[in-house]
Write a protein that holds these residues in place. Structure first.
Motif, PDB file in Angstrom:
ATOM      1  N   LEU A  47       0.825  -1.210   0.000  1.00  0.00           N
ATOM      2  CA  LEU A  47       0.000   0.000   0.000  1.00  0.00           C
ATOM      3  C   LEU A  47       0.863   1.266   0.000  1.00  0.00           C
ATOM      4  O   LEU A  47       0.488   2.275  -0.591  1.00  0.00           O
ATOM      5  CB  LEU A  47      -0.937  -0.004   1.216  1.00  0.00           C
ATOM      6  CG  LEU A  47      -1.950   1.144   1.271  1.00  0.00           C
ATOM      7  CD1 LEU A  47      -2.888   1.110   0.074  1.00  0.00           C
ATOM      8  CD2 LEU A  47      -2.741   1.100   2.568  1.00  0.00           C
ATOM      9  N   ARG A  48       2.030   1.186   0.640  1.00  0.00           N
ATOM     10  CA  ARG A  48       2.917   2.359   0.637  1.00  0.00           C
ATOM     11  C   ARG A  48       3.332   2.724  -0.782  1.00  0.00           C
ATOM     12  O   ARG A  48       3.418   3.901  -1.136  1.00  0.00           O
ATOM     13  CB  ARG A  48       4.155   2.099   1.488  1.00  0.00           C
ATOM     14  CG  ARG A  48       3.862   2.037   2.982  1.00  0.00           C
ATOM     15  CD  ARG A  48       5.141   1.839   3.781  1.00  0.00           C
ATOM     16  NE  ARG A  48       5.974   3.017   3.770  1.00  0.00           N
ATOM     17  CZ  ARG A  48       5.891   4.010   4.650  1.00  0.00           C
ATOM     18  NH1 ARG A  48       5.012   3.953   5.630  1.00  0.00           N
ATOM     19  NH2 ARG A  48       6.691   5.054   4.564  1.00  0.00           N
ATOM     20  N   ARG A  51       0.256   4.236  -2.538  1.00  0.00           N
ATOM     21  CA  ARG A  51      -0.006   5.605  -2.087  1.00  0.00           C
ATOM     22  C   ARG A  51       0.982   6.601  -2.714  1.00  0.00           C
ATOM     23  O   ARG A  51       0.623   7.743  -2.997  1.00  0.00           O
ATOM     24  CB  ARG A  51       0.097   5.689  -0.564  1.00  0.00           C
ATOM     25  CG  ARG A  51      -1.022   4.983   0.162  1.00  0.00           C
ATOM     26  CD  ARG A  51      -2.185   5.929   0.428  1.00  0.00           C
ATOM     27  NE  ARG A  51      -3.192   5.271   1.251  1.00  0.00           N
ATOM     28  CZ  ARG A  51      -4.315   4.745   0.768  1.00  0.00           C
ATOM     29  NH1 ARG A  51      -4.614   4.827  -0.507  1.00  0.00           N
ATOM     30  NH2 ARG A  51      -5.168   4.159   1.578  1.00  0.00           N
ATOM     31  N   LYS A  52       2.211   6.162  -2.923  1.00  0.00           N
ATOM     32  CA  LYS A  52       3.177   7.068  -3.558  1.00  0.00           C
ATOM     33  C   LYS A  52       2.829   7.295  -5.028  1.00  0.00           C
ATOM     34  O   LYS A  52       2.957   8.403  -5.541  1.00  0.00           O
ATOM     35  CB  LYS A  52       4.597   6.517  -3.392  1.00  0.00           C
ATOM     36  CG  LYS A  52       5.075   6.632  -1.952  1.00  0.00           C
ATOM     37  CD  LYS A  52       6.548   6.318  -1.785  1.00  0.00           C
ATOM     38  CE  LYS A  52       6.900   6.478  -0.296  1.00  0.00           C
ATOM     39  NZ  LYS A  52       8.336   6.266  -0.043  1.00  0.00           N
ATOM     40  N   GLU A  54      -0.209   7.120  -6.224  1.00  0.00           N
ATOM     41  CA  GLU A  54      -1.391   7.997  -6.171  1.00  0.00           C
ATOM     42  C   GLU A  54      -0.998   9.455  -5.962  1.00  0.00           C
ATOM     43  O   GLU A  54      -1.540  10.354  -6.600  1.00  0.00           O
ATOM     44  CB  GLU A  54      -2.307   7.583  -5.008  1.00  0.00           C
ATOM     45  CG  GLU A  54      -3.125   6.339  -5.249  1.00  0.00           C
ATOM     46  CD  GLU A  54      -4.017   5.984  -4.052  1.00  0.00           C
ATOM     47  OE1 GLU A  54      -4.713   4.974  -4.143  1.00  0.00           O
ATOM     48  OE2 GLU A  54      -3.997   6.717  -3.032  1.00  0.00           O
ATOM     49  N   ALA A  55      -0.055   9.682  -5.040  1.00  0.00           N
ATOM     50  CA  ALA A  55       0.313  11.057  -4.699  1.00  0.00           C
ATOM     51  C   ALA A  55       0.926  11.777  -5.897  1.00  0.00           C
ATOM     52  O   ALA A  55       0.624  12.945  -6.152  1.00  0.00           O
ATOM     53  CB  ALA A  55       1.274  11.065  -3.516  1.00  0.00           C
TER      54      ALA A  55
ATOM     55  N   ARG B  58      -5.799   9.110   9.662  1.00  0.00           N
ATOM     56  CA  ARG B  58      -4.609   8.331   9.281  1.00  0.00           C
ATOM     57  C   ARG B  58      -3.415   8.701  10.165  1.00  0.00           C
ATOM     58  O   ARG B  58      -2.714   7.821  10.666  1.00  0.00           O
ATOM     59  CB  ARG B  58      -4.311   8.590   7.799  1.00  0.00           C
ATOM     60  CG  ARG B  58      -3.154   7.791   7.245  1.00  0.00           C
ATOM     61  CD  ARG B  58      -3.047   7.965   5.736  1.00  0.00           C
ATOM     62  NE  ARG B  58      -4.043   7.189   5.016  1.00  0.00           N
ATOM     63  CZ  ARG B  58      -4.921   7.685   4.154  1.00  0.00           C
ATOM     64  NH1 ARG B  58      -4.929   8.978   3.880  1.00  0.00           N
ATOM     65  NH2 ARG B  58      -5.788   6.891   3.540  1.00  0.00           N
ATOM     66  N   GLU B  68      -1.553   0.622   8.108  1.00  0.00           N
ATOM     67  CA  GLU B  68      -2.617   0.701   7.105  1.00  0.00           C
ATOM     68  C   GLU B  68      -2.460  -0.341   6.010  1.00  0.00           C
ATOM     69  O   GLU B  68      -1.360  -0.593   5.520  1.00  0.00           O
ATOM     70  CB  GLU B  68      -2.635   2.102   6.475  1.00  0.00           C
ATOM     71  CG  GLU B  68      -3.852   2.311   5.573  1.00  0.00           C
ATOM     72  CD  GLU B  68      -3.949   3.723   5.005  1.00  0.00           C
ATOM     73  OE1 GLU B  68      -3.015   4.513   5.230  1.00  0.00           O
ATOM     74  OE2 GLU B  68      -4.944   4.014   4.324  1.00  0.00           O
ATOM     75  N   THR B  70      -5.217  -2.141   2.660  1.00  0.00           N
ATOM     76  CA  THR B  70      -6.504  -1.946   1.984  1.00  0.00           C
ATOM     77  C   THR B  70      -7.059  -3.305   1.610  1.00  0.00           C
ATOM     78  O   THR B  70      -6.429  -4.039   0.854  1.00  0.00           O
ATOM     79  CB  THR B  70      -6.357  -1.069   0.726  1.00  0.00           C
ATOM     80  OG1 THR B  70      -5.813   0.193   1.093  1.00  0.00           O
ATOM     81  CG2 THR B  70      -7.713  -0.850   0.061  1.00  0.00           C
TER      82      THR B  70
END
Lengths: 581, 581
Positions: A47-48, A51-52, A54-55, B58, B68, B70
């Motif tokens: 997920l990390r 998320r990167k 996505e950012a 978060r 976290e 998903t």
């Protein structure tokens, strides 16, 4: 972040169904966990990365003026019926009924919903152009989900939709997205190509795929090393060879080719190169009445060189075939050619057939084709002498390495890629059936000119791994690594000095905004290093009692063969400098 | 952010189905858009609020050591069958079949999936405690979705799950979450209460609801203004009144009460206060054999004071009723009481009945109850003299304002709230049926002790609005406002000075990290102000030609009655100071 406070779950073995490197490595590195076919939990480590990704996407989309919203995952069928996609889409569209037996779908994309929003919210040309995007869970019920996140059923996609008042403005919106995608893919730190793609019935050149280069990729990317030309296989044009056609040198003769029904077998039997043979493909088109009853059918013969592959998208653009075609049935073939497939050719037909020659075939002389008689071929065939010129000449084939580049600036090369992004000009494909209009300056309602722009958020990490891995594991680019730096203390539980130095380095880097992991699990060095090499953290610092006695630590980039010794006091500064670069 | 680059879609009217303020205002402010019943698109303005809520949650979850991940939205039915929830959950659970007719659900929560992850990944006590959370789309197919995001079908929830090796450790994990929730709700900037809630069959005090105070809330919150006691209605204990029971003063007599079947009517007829009457509730329990056939039934009579309300959760804890109860049937009532409901009481029974008195009723003297004869009541009834002491005395009723606080430190008050968070100790409710075990230090497998912790991410903005709005619109707390500051230039298109000053102020605030919106749409002042008051941006700066001539701007907080004039040169510093506070 400290490892003891994180969930690290590396595995020695990958599951048997993991066929590709990214799937194997994401499973082994504990980044994803399978819940069902094509359905994965994104575990903390994975997920990390997501998320990167996505950012980066979000920042560049915002910078390009797109505005984020979130559309529902569960969408009422009514909108999907307006465009006909509820019925037209196959079983990939996951359909549900709620407790009141009303139909819903799980969104695979959101054209209908966003067009519905636009027709309510964007009433005037003054509100245009507008670009709405979301980063949201999608579902496609793939028949055969596989390759982990590469071809899953549930996935995260960034989908953006632009609305413009006319085609010229839509083209500018498209260009803006195309540029934003370049910025996004540049930031990922991956080798990629933006390749021209076929834009289907809409025409024009407003469709590009963003392909991450990887030799395991499913897609062929055509490019010219001497120019910036790049296209996918469907789009890459095979230019007509420099004419004129060579003169005929052989007389046509029928030769026995018993049991040799492929061009390769025939060429070998006759001792000729494969590029002297011609392949036949028989298609048919149907003329129907208003009720869909077939009034009459037309049979087509398409010819490409024996060493070339037919491209169906290109075939579908031939005038007369562009409204839809099908393969001819065996009875139709026997009726027109007098024999079954395997020995077909354009000479000696029983009934008229429309003949379309590939550009290459149209310029061949002394070629070989089927004789329309089982176990026989013709050789020394020549256009104009042995048969009339073809009814049409067209680009029917896939390009091959060494073909002339369509921009005339060199010869084509081919590499493989994974499609992770796509920008596409939609025109009024959705706005017209949904009657999505705005009031233009002249006070008249006009349908929106639309574009759509996707990025496979959860596919991107898989593509990154296909491109960047070795026998030990993943090699992440800095920008999307789950952690950028890992601090590995050896014997932290025995040595207060090692512990203190490791914690201080971790804290210093963290305070400087570096995404650093301190491995405080107390694993033995071999197991600890293997974990982080598998996970693919790009920068590693090892602290040991012995090294610290001399004030030294060992730095190693994931791609480095050997560690580099450097003073403990300098390593934080060194890393900050390297990460800023 | 500039308004011209954003999507602002305020509406004059709210839709007719918007019954509550938050629903009306979110629709009118263009924050959400209805796609179907209980299904909303989060429009750009609303999504900004949601993202801020998510970010706070978060940060604090991470700070509390939760990790976290998903989990999938679409989940295979198999896991849900392991716990029996696939069958036990009603139609709220949205069920789907994929193309291969395999059963799936859309997650309403993820206990099964996270427990499945734990049983695979957490194999040793050394890996515990562990807390996994996600912020993810959920779906509950509510029978009657309404109130916008307050009771939608699709929503975003933060759900966390803790795994511990024993109950003591689980209690510490629970406490850590309870503290994290306080930190989260403090940061939202809302008035809220953490209230003790009933933890059901598990017992203990490890269940708390986080309620945002709002007089439109669906839940009653019981609290003590003089202490930190707070509980929901099910949990709040009604203490026994200070004894002893008063002495009997009246003789028992039968009085005609024709047609008066309610306590209120009887009290009025007799000229007595309502708190001298006693209400009867008749229940039944069944003893069954192995096949579920009823062997025998027991009828119960529960008595509460006429002005009190029975609480079903409390009734369910009375010994003998705690394994399940039902309302008695009319034939059962006639069989035991000799009359139909309306005139029932504990005296003159036809067959034995177990009598349970509320603590308050047990201490009453000279009370009124039904005479077990239509159109008649008894008055002057006294325990011990007219009927035996009750079989049991228990807390059966809802507390009321002015009751003694259970902590003995004052009297109870009641206000209304909206439940937005819940922390709950699960014990082994999921780990046992799913056989989710770890190896403990003694080498033996033990089931995880679990807790679950939810926050309604998309419900929180609705609750915030119920608490903070006025006739002009929403009033956001700074922390979750879509924009913190709006700069409103008047006549920006006419005055280069106004434009330059507005843009400079916007840029200066943005550079300082303030979430600022510049309204460059060129709207007239009235419409512009109305929009931002409706949207609820807390801080507004107005720039006009006239003001700027004197170097002045107008600042107004959304709650201020009047604007405050201040020098343009000082407003950025003023705002930075105010926002940091």
């Amino acid at each position: 972040m400290k490892a003891s406070q994180f969930l690290i779950s590396t595995q020695k073995e990958a599951p048997a169904d993991a066929e590709v490197a990214s799937h194997r490595l994401m499973m082994r590195a504990g980044m994803i966990k399978k819940l069902g076919a094509g359905i994965y939990t994104y575990m903390p480590m994975g997920l990390r990365v997501i998320r990167k990704v996505e950012a980066i996407v979000r920042e560049e989309m915002n910078r390009a003026g797109a505005v984020e919203c979130t559309m529902p995952v569960v969408q009422p069928a009514e909108l999907w019926q307006e465009t006909g996609r509820f019925d037209k889409m196959g079983p990939e569209l996951l359909r549900i009924q709620d407790r009141h037996q009303r139909d819903f779908v799980i969104q695979p994309t959101s054209e209908e919903v966003v067009t519905d929003i636009a027709r309510q919210e964007l009433r005037s040309y003054k509100q245009l152009p507008r670009n709405l995007y979301q980063i949201q869970t999608k579902f496609r019920d793939e028949r055969r989900p596989r390759f982990g996140l590469m071809r899953g059923r549930e996935f995260i996609m960034k989908d953006a939709y632009s609305f413009d008042r006319d085609a010229a403005s839509a083209q500018r919106s498209y260009e803006r997205m195309s540029q934003a995608y370049r910025a996004i893919f540049d930031r990922f730190g991956l080798r990629y190509r933006a390749v021209a793609a076929d834009s289907g019935a809409i025409g024009g050149d407003l469709s590009e795929e963003f392909q991450v280069i990887a030799h395991t990729g499913e897609d062929a990317i055509v490019y010219c090393p001497d120019s910036d030309y790049a296209a996918n296989m469907e789009k890459a044009e095979a230019l007509a060879p420099a004419g004129p056609r060579s003169a005929a040198a052989e007389a046509m003769q029928k030769v026995a080719t018993p049991g040799k029904s492929t061009c390769a077998d025939v060429a070998a039997l006759l001792g000729l190169p494969l590029d002297r043979t011609v392949k036949s493909l028989v298609l048919a088109t149907d003329e129907t009445d208003e009720r869909g009853e077939v009034l009459r059918s037309q049979v087509w013969l398409l010819l490409v060189r024996g060493d070339h592959d037919m491209n169906e998208i290109k075939v579908g653009k031939v005038p007369g075939l562009d409204a839809g075609f099908r393969f001819a049935t065996v009875p139709e073939i026997i009726e027109h050619f007098g024999t079954k497939p395997g020995y077909l050719g354009p000479i000696g037909l029983k009934k008229p057939v429309r003949i379309v020659a590939d550009r290459e075939v149209a310029l061949m002389a002394d070629w070989v084709c089927g004789a329309n008689e089982e176990d026989f071929h013709l050789r020394g065939v020549n256009w104009g002498r042995d048969l009339p010129e073809p009814h049409a000449v067209a680009d029917l084939r896939n390009v091959v390495e060494g073909d002339l580049s369509p921009d005339g600036r060199g010869r084509l090369a081919i590499e493989r890629g994974i499609e992770v992004g796509h920008v596409f000009y939609l025109g009024t494909k959705y706005s017209k059936p949904m009657n999505a209009t705005f009031l233009d300056e002249d006070g008249k309602p006009k349908p929106f000119e639309m574009g759509c722009y996707g990025i496979g958020i959860t596919r991107l990490p898989a593509a990154a791994i296909e491109q960047n891995h070795d026998e030990r594991g993943i090699v992440w680019p800095d920008a999307i690594a789950p952690f950028t730096v890992v601090v590995c203390p050896i014997g932290m539980d025995r040595s207060a000095e090692v512990r203190a130095a490791a914690e201080q380095l971790h804290d210093e880097l963290a305070a400087a905004g570096v995404d650093v992991m301190l491995d405080d699990r107390g694993e033995r060095p071999g197991a600890m290093f293997a974990d982080w090499e598998l996970i693919g953290v790009p920068h590693r610092v090892v602290l040991s009692d012995r090294g610290l006695k001399e004030g030294q630590v060992e730095y190693q980039h994931r791609r480095d063969k050997e560690p580099t010794r450097m003073p403990l006091a300098e390593v934080a500064g060194f890393l900050r400098g390297r990460l800023a670069a």
